[in-house]
Write a protein that holds these residues in place. Sequence first.
Motif, PDB file in Angstrom:
ATOM      1  N   UNK A 127       0.886  -1.261  -0.065  1.00 12.64           N
ATOM      2  CA  UNK A 127      -0.009  -0.105  -0.134  1.00 12.64           C
ATOM      3  C   UNK A 127       1.015   1.121  -0.201  1.00 12.64           C
ATOM      4  N   UNK A 128       1.893   1.379   0.751  1.00 10.25           N
ATOM      5  CA  UNK A 128       2.525   2.284   0.830  1.00 10.25           C
ATOM      6  C   UNK A 128       3.675   2.388  -0.573  1.00 10.25           C
ATOM      7  N   UNK A 129       3.805   1.428  -1.122  1.00 10.16           N
ATOM      8  CA  UNK A 129       4.580   1.703  -2.519  1.00 10.16           C
ATOM      9  C   UNK A 129       3.585   2.027  -3.603  1.00 10.16           C
ATOM     10  N   UNK A 130       2.321   1.653  -3.373  1.00 11.80           N
ATOM     11  CA  UNK A 130       1.087   2.074  -4.282  1.00 11.80           C
ATOM     12  C   UNK A 130       1.076   3.766  -4.217  1.00 11.80           C
ATOM     13  N   UNK A 131       1.101   4.014  -2.899  1.00 11.58           N
ATOM     14  CA  UNK A 131       0.740   5.457  -2.468  1.00 11.58           C
ATOM     15  C   UNK A 131       1.863   6.451  -2.994  1.00 11.58           C
ATOM     16  N   UNK A 132       3.140   5.812  -2.955  1.00 10.07           N
ATOM     17  CA  UNK A 132       4.177   6.463  -3.365  1.00 10.07           C
ATOM     18  C   UNK A 132       4.390   6.778  -5.037  1.00 10.07           C
ATOM     19  N   UNK A 177       1.771   8.030  -6.607  1.00 12.49           N
ATOM     20  CA  UNK A 177       1.069   9.199  -6.865  1.00 12.49           C
ATOM     21  C   UNK A 177       1.617  10.320  -7.158  1.00 12.49           C
ATOM     22  N   UNK A 178       1.876  11.077  -8.093  1.00 11.23           N
ATOM     23  CA  UNK A 178       2.881  12.298  -8.379  1.00 11.23           C
ATOM     24  C   UNK A 178       2.486  13.472  -7.932  1.00 11.23           C
ATOM     25  N   UNK A 179       2.414  13.403  -6.292  1.00  9.00           N
ATOM     26  CA  UNK A 179       2.114  14.805  -5.484  1.00  9.00           C
ATOM     27  C   UNK A 179       3.223  15.040  -4.841  1.00  9.00           C
ATOM     28  N   UNK A 180       4.683  14.389  -4.928  1.00  7.57           N
ATOM     29  CA  UNK A 180       5.765  14.754  -4.515  1.00  7.57           C
ATOM     30  C   UNK A 180       6.941  14.350  -5.086  1.00  7.57           C
ATOM     31  N   UNK A 181       8.221  14.496  -4.689  1.00  3.31           N
ATOM     32  CA  UNK A 181       9.256  14.267  -5.181  1.00  3.31           C
ATOM     33  C   UNK A 181       9.683  12.751  -4.852  1.00  3.31           C
ATOM     34  N   UNK A 182       9.796  11.975  -5.856  1.00  7.39           N
ATOM     35  CA  UNK A 182      10.162  10.449  -5.335  1.00  7.39           C
ATOM     36  C   UNK A 182       9.364   9.868  -4.243  1.00  7.39           C
ATOM     37  N   UNK A 183       8.030  10.314  -3.985  1.00  9.49           N
ATOM     38  CA  UNK A 183       7.368   9.761  -3.072  1.00  9.49           C
ATOM     39  C   UNK A 183       7.381   9.989  -1.567  1.00  9.49           C
ATOM     40  N   UNK A 184       8.631  11.093  -1.527  1.00 10.42           N
ATOM     41  CA  UNK A 184       9.261  11.488  -0.205  1.00 10.42           C
ATOM     42  C   UNK A 184       8.238  12.312   0.433  1.00 10.42           C
ATOM     43  N   UNK A 185       8.124  11.908   1.928  1.00 16.33           N
ATOM     44  CA  UNK A 185       6.852  12.561   2.675  1.00 16.33           C
ATOM     45  C   UNK A 185       5.781  11.791   2.686  1.00 16.33           C
ATOM     46  N   UNK A 186       5.295  11.305   1.621  1.00 13.77           N
ATOM     47  CA  UNK A 186       4.032  10.340   1.335  1.00 13.77           C
ATOM     48  C   UNK A 186       4.483   9.276   1.987  1.00 13.77           C
ATOM     49  N   UNK A 187       5.450   8.503   1.750  1.00 14.71           N
ATOM     50  CA  UNK A 187       6.115   7.261   2.345  1.00 14.71           C
ATOM     51  C   UNK A 187       6.178   7.289   3.762  1.00 14.71           C
ATOM     52  N   UNK A 188       6.761   8.403   4.264  1.00 13.01           N
ATOM     53  CA  UNK A 188       7.219   8.849   5.766  1.00 13.01           C
ATOM     54  C   UNK A 188       5.768   8.711   6.513  1.00 13.01           C
TER      55      UNK A 188
END
Length: 299
Positions: A249-254, A256-267
């Motif tokens: 689920x975290x990989x899938x959310x990362x 989504x093109x809302x941040x750089x490299x999924x950074x912030x979303x992942x954490x």
Amino acid sequence: RPRASRILKLLVTLALYALIFYRVDVGALISRLASTRLGFLAAGVAVYVAGQMLSAYKWRLLLRPVELTVAYTRLVAFYFIGMFFNIFLPTIVGGDAVKAVLLARETGAPARATMSVFMERNAGLLALLTIASAAAWYAPPVRIAGIPLPGLTLLLFAGFVTVNLVLVNRGAYTLADRLIALTPLARMRPRASSLYSAIVPYTRAPGTLVASVALSFVFQAIVILVVFLNARALDQRFPVLALAVFVPLISLAAMVPISVNGLGVREALYLLLFGQLGSPPDVSVSLALLYFAVTFAAS
């Protein structure tokens, strides 16, 4: 517009980190990271590199239906170059675009090259969602935005299947094409048509698709193993079934093109999901940062 989009993604990344570090004791986080057992972390890097090389082999299998021939070592090189660019491009699949460009230059077949990259990612998504959907029924009860994980994973899986049925069904594609013709995206129709033509050969190669999906299951298991090793590096233990749901689920959310490299979303998701298992904020964020460290080192 592209520049504004890049600035927006950077601002979103910074805002997410500001929120995360507001919730986390920075001193405890630094202390936790300083106590990382490097042997487990190094093992995670080695396992992740092996997984990427396996994925490059899967990509090579997916070149056959579209009649492209490229040496495996060349594809491995393209794969790691794509991983490197993932660090800087929006979402964790930004490197896929780089791989498609490199393969198109190598073969002179941009549509077929792009479709092979898409199918490699698509097979991975099928494995990712299948593992998450199955494990969600047995993992500890966790909710995202009030939705139980079994319901959320099944909803995502149904959406994935629907999109793929549209891709392979001529009637559904024709309907989608007519609808797109009524929108500002109409100028993309010729390119979409060439990509659709490139996907047709895969419908006639079930053996290749089955093999690529099987390899994708192995790769997703490797990614879960990396997170398990990272947890051991922090001297933490989490239920394996929880990892089998959280990591996909975290990989899938990362993606989504809302941040750089999924950074912030992942954490943020590590903080949310692992927090529901009783993990302290500094442990949850340390896990996320170690995963980024592993992918950074590998790339």
